[in-house]
Design a protein around this motif. Structure first.
Motif, PDB file in Angstrom:
ATOM      1  N   GLY A   1       0.888  -1.269   0.025  1.00 16.80           N
ATOM      2  CA  GLY A   1       0.091   0.040   0.061  1.00 16.80           C
ATOM      3  C   GLY A   1       0.878   1.112   0.045  1.00 16.80           C
ATOM      4  N   TYR A   2       0.261   2.264   0.583  1.00 16.66           N
ATOM      5  CA  TYR A   2       0.870   3.711   0.431  1.00 16.66           C
ATOM      6  C   TYR A   2       2.118   3.653   1.538  1.00 16.66           C
ATOM      7  N   SER A   3       2.069   3.147   2.528  1.00 15.96           N
ATOM      8  CA  SER A   3       3.233   3.170   3.528  1.00 15.96           C
ATOM      9  C   SER A   3       4.411   2.152   2.641  1.00 15.96           C
ATOM     10  N   ASP A   4       4.078   1.258   2.108  1.00 16.28           N
ATOM     11  CA  ASP A   4       5.086   0.328   1.456  1.00 16.28           C
ATOM     12  C   ASP A   4       5.639   1.030   0.430  1.00 16.28           C
ATOM     13  N   TRP A   5       5.033   1.825  -0.477  1.00 14.07           N
ATOM     14  CA  TRP A   5       5.391   2.637  -1.288  1.00 14.07           C
ATOM     15  C   TRP A   5       6.596   3.629  -0.846  1.00 14.07           C
ATOM     16  N   LEU A   6       6.127   4.275   0.231  1.00 11.12           N
ATOM     17  CA  LEU A   6       7.022   5.309   0.816  1.00 11.12           C
ATOM     18  C   LEU A   6       8.336   4.709   1.318  1.00 11.12           C
ATOM     19  N   ARG A   7       8.431   3.283   1.635  1.00  4.26           N
ATOM     20  CA  ARG A   7       9.644   2.807   2.067  1.00  4.26           C
ATOM     21  C   ARG A   7      10.313   2.404   0.769  1.00  4.26           C
ATOM     22  N   GLN A   8       9.661   2.026  -0.414  1.00  9.39           N
ATOM     23  CA  GLN A   8      10.258   1.278  -1.677  1.00  9.39           C
ATOM     24  C   GLN A   8      10.524   2.522  -2.878  1.00  9.39           C
ATOM     25  N   ARG A   9      10.216   3.569  -2.705  1.00  7.20           N
ATOM     26  CA  ARG A   9      10.519   4.777  -3.799  1.00  7.20           C
ATOM     27  C   ARG A   9      11.774   5.030  -4.014  1.00  7.20           C
ATOM     28  N   PRO A  10      12.061   5.315  -5.248  1.00  6.95           N
ATOM     29  CA  PRO A  10      13.485   5.700  -5.465  1.00  6.95           C
ATOM     30  C   PRO A  10      13.984   7.332  -4.642  1.00  6.95           C
ATOM     31  N   ALA A  11      14.964   7.293  -4.360  1.00  7.52           N
ATOM     32  CA  ALA A  11      15.444   8.780  -3.642  1.00  7.52           C
ATOM     33  C   ALA A  11      15.060   9.767  -4.582  1.00  7.52           C
ATOM     34  N   GLY A  12      14.224  10.903  -4.194  1.00  2.94           N
ATOM     35  CA  GLY A  12      13.892  12.020  -4.710  1.00  2.94           C
ATOM     36  C   GLY A  12      12.536  11.899  -5.420  1.00  2.94           C
TER      37      GLY A  12
END
Length: 625
Positions: free
Chosen positions: A517-528
């Motif tokens: 979900g959203y929190s998982d995306w926050l952890r996985q997203r590329p820097a920037g």
């Protein structure tokens, strides 16, 4: 000393009192979350505090000099002109003089007499410091004062109305569903801004993460009673459960005693002997007390009408791109949606989420690449603008369309009973839907949606205006849905609790795919990535100095483009009405009794109207950027 005190306040609109014997006070610096079921009286309590309506009984005391401002759920009538005009209107008559002076000063040909007259009024009211305050407020909220208010997106309009509430420098700020129609970046910004704001805050919200981030106290409205719970949301949930259990036990004990007394009174003459008159009077008092008891509002009971299973592969996209003119909205997307996937679409307003949905459903043809849809697809669509509801029908007609019953998974259910599962009394079910609240309309749309057999649910912002209990039940239902789900939402908790993967609009047409979900995306997203997409943009705890945050420069439009921008909102409204009307015709069973040529022509016209609407939105974003 409390800023505002409510003492023994009653308020009703017919039937049982909406608010009864309310005792409440608000201290400086508090951030109070006001919660309760849809229709419990939350907005009414905000209006009472703001002094917009008067109580039927009781007293509301506001300490001398305390200023109160309220942000409403909807854009109020009369909010027009430039952003500067709308914000200055928060200062009353002096604000209208300042707006008038502002326009005269920026006019091509200055009317010196008119300017002198307005200037004299402002000077007499010592109003020049407030002119500076309007400018500072616009800067703090990163707004362009010269932009036409009518041409703004829904999220930016909410920010302008917040500026109008703040410009009067209120001691108490009242916010009614402030996150509605805001994207995640705007919600994150608002959280940060309000954490750093020094005044007292009372707010109503369905966004649980927003509530947990801000609330220092919970005030609950339940069956007319207002109860204060110090501490955070977790403490409220625990203590409320304990209280409800105690109430249930006390009600059961009372009902058992009443039943025993009813048996005794029916024994006949000996119950009416003189020595038993006191017992008879006590029984009458118990009957009266039981009649006045207001039962806890039931929970929505939702069940989805399931269609036959779709093919294992629901959607397959290979190197798909799509754009409007020179603007590329989707670039080189390749993805596979399998049966049972629950996918969340995340991105700022205007980033292309609706366009992506239409591509995935085959309603738009890719500019390049291929899109393949699986077999046996039965699609049910939840529209955030509620365009599928007919305004000239009541709730019964909107759900049953002339039938007396609906069929849910092979079982026939009378439409009145079905709507009662969604908390509609028979009276509300027969009332015109123009009288329904936002929460009731959302529940009605869910009732209509879930009565359609489906194996692919498409939900565009389904959480707006729903109370927390209904949200949690909807989460549970979607978690158990055996079909496939495509969900657009800015509710971060809802995304975390429902979806198994996300498609994220990352800017420049790029769509990223992530597990969770959203929190998982926050952890996985590329820097920037977060900053580039505008999905996460925290505000500083305190507002920066005026000089540190200059107002964003706005591209100068030609006269022709400026005129086009002014006319676009009306064109978009007209096209949306046209699309809604044509879609409603397709929802009528009689539509499919036409010959195939007429049905094909209708579908072609609808696709053309939708394409024009998409182009209008794209042009609006281009000119307003």
């Amino acid at each position: 000393m409390p800023l505002i005190t409510l003492q023994n306040v009653d308020y009703g609109v017919g039937g049982p009192l909406l608010l009864q014997d309310v005792a409440l006070s608000l201290e400086p610096g508090e951030r109070v979350a006001l919660i309760g079921r849809n229709g419990a009286g939350k907005s009414t309590l905000l209006k009472l505090i703001a002094g917009e309506i008067r109580p039927d009984d009781g007293e509301i005391r506001v300490e001398g000099g305390v200023r109160i401002a309220r942000l409403e759920q909807e854009v109020p009538p009369g909010a027009e002109g430039d952003v500067w005009d709308v914000v200055a209107a928060g200062l009353g008559e002096l604000g209208s003089w300042l707006a008038q002076y502002h326009h005269l000063a920026h006019a091509e040909h200055v009317d010196t007499d008119a300017m002198a007259a307005v200037q004299a009024k402002i000077e007499a009211a010592h109003g020049w410091s407030l002119d500076q305050r309007v400018t500072e407020t616009l800067t703090r909220l990163e707004l362009d004062g010269d932009a036409p208010f009518a041409g703004l997106s829904g999220g930016l309009k909410r920010r302008v109305l917040l500026a109008r509430a703040l410009v009067s420098a209120p001691d108490v700020l009242l916010l009614d569903e402030p996150t509605n129609h805001l994207d995640i970046a705007a919600i994150d910004w608002l959280e940060g801004f309000l954490k750093g704001w020094a005044g007292a805050l009372v707010f109503v919200t369905h966004d649980r993460r927003f509530l947990r981030a801000l609330a220092t106290r919970i005030v609950e409205i339940d069956r007319g009673q207002v109860t204060s719970w110090p501490g955070d949301w977790a403490n409220y949930e625990r203590r409320r459960e304990e209280r409800l259990n105690a109430q249930a036990q006390e009600s059961a004990r009372f009902d058992k005693l009443l039943a025993q007394e009813e048996v005794w009174i029916r024994q006949g003459i000996k119950a009416r002997r003189t020595r038993d008159e006191g017992r008879v009077r006590r029984l009458k008092a118990m009957r009266s007390e039981r009649m006045q008891r207001r039962e806890l509002t039931g929970n929505v009971r939702m069940e989805v009408a399931q269609g036959e299973s779709s093919g294992r592969k629901v959607i397959e996209a290979k190197d798909v791109s799509f754009g409007y003119g020179a603007r590329t909205v989707i670039r080189d997307l390749s993805t596979v949606v399998m049966r049972g996937d629950r996918i969340g679409l995340i991105g700022p307003n205007g980033s292309g989420k609706t366009t992506l949905l239409k591509l995935l459903l085959g309603e738009l043809t890719p500019t390049t690449g291929t899109m393949k849809l699986g077999s046996k697809m039965q699609v049910a669509y939840f529209d955030q603008y509620r365009a599928t509801l007919r305004e000239d029908w009541n709730a019964i007609e909107n759900v049953a369309e002339g039938r007396e019953s609906v069929e849910i998974n092979g079982k026939h259910k009378h439409v009145i009973g079905y709507l009662q599962d969604f908390l509609f009394t028979p009276e509300r079910a027969r009332a015109p839907i123009t009288r329904l609240s936002g929460g009731e309309r959302n529940r009605l749309l869910l009732a209509r949606l879930f009565a359609q057999p489906s194996n692919l649910l498409v939900m565009d912002e389904p959480t707006n205006d729903l109370d927390v209990e209904t949200l949690e039940l909807l989460e549970e239902l979607l978690g158990e849905y055996p079909g496939t789900l495509l969900l657009v939402s800015h509710d971060r908790d809802f995304l975390d609790n429902v979806v198994t993967s996300t498609l994220v609009m990352e800017g420049d047409g790029t769509v990223g795919e992530y597990v969770g979900g959203y929190s998982d995306w926050l952890r996985q997203r590329p820097a920037g990535t977060a900053t580039a997409t505008g999905l996460v943009k925290s505000a500083p705890a305190a507002a920066p100095p005026v000089a540190a945050v200059p107002a964003p420069a706005k591209r100068k439009l030609s006269y022709k483009d400026a005129r086009e921008l002014e006319t676009l909102p009306a064109r978009i409204d007209s096209l949306e009405e046209q699309v809604a009307s044509m879609t409603a015709q397709m929802n009528d069973p009689a539509f499919y009794q036409r010959d195939s040529a007429a049905i094909t022509a209708h579908n072609t016209a609808l696709a053309e109207a939708q394409a024009q609407l998409d182009l209008a939105y794209a042009r609006w974003a281009e000119l307003d950027g």
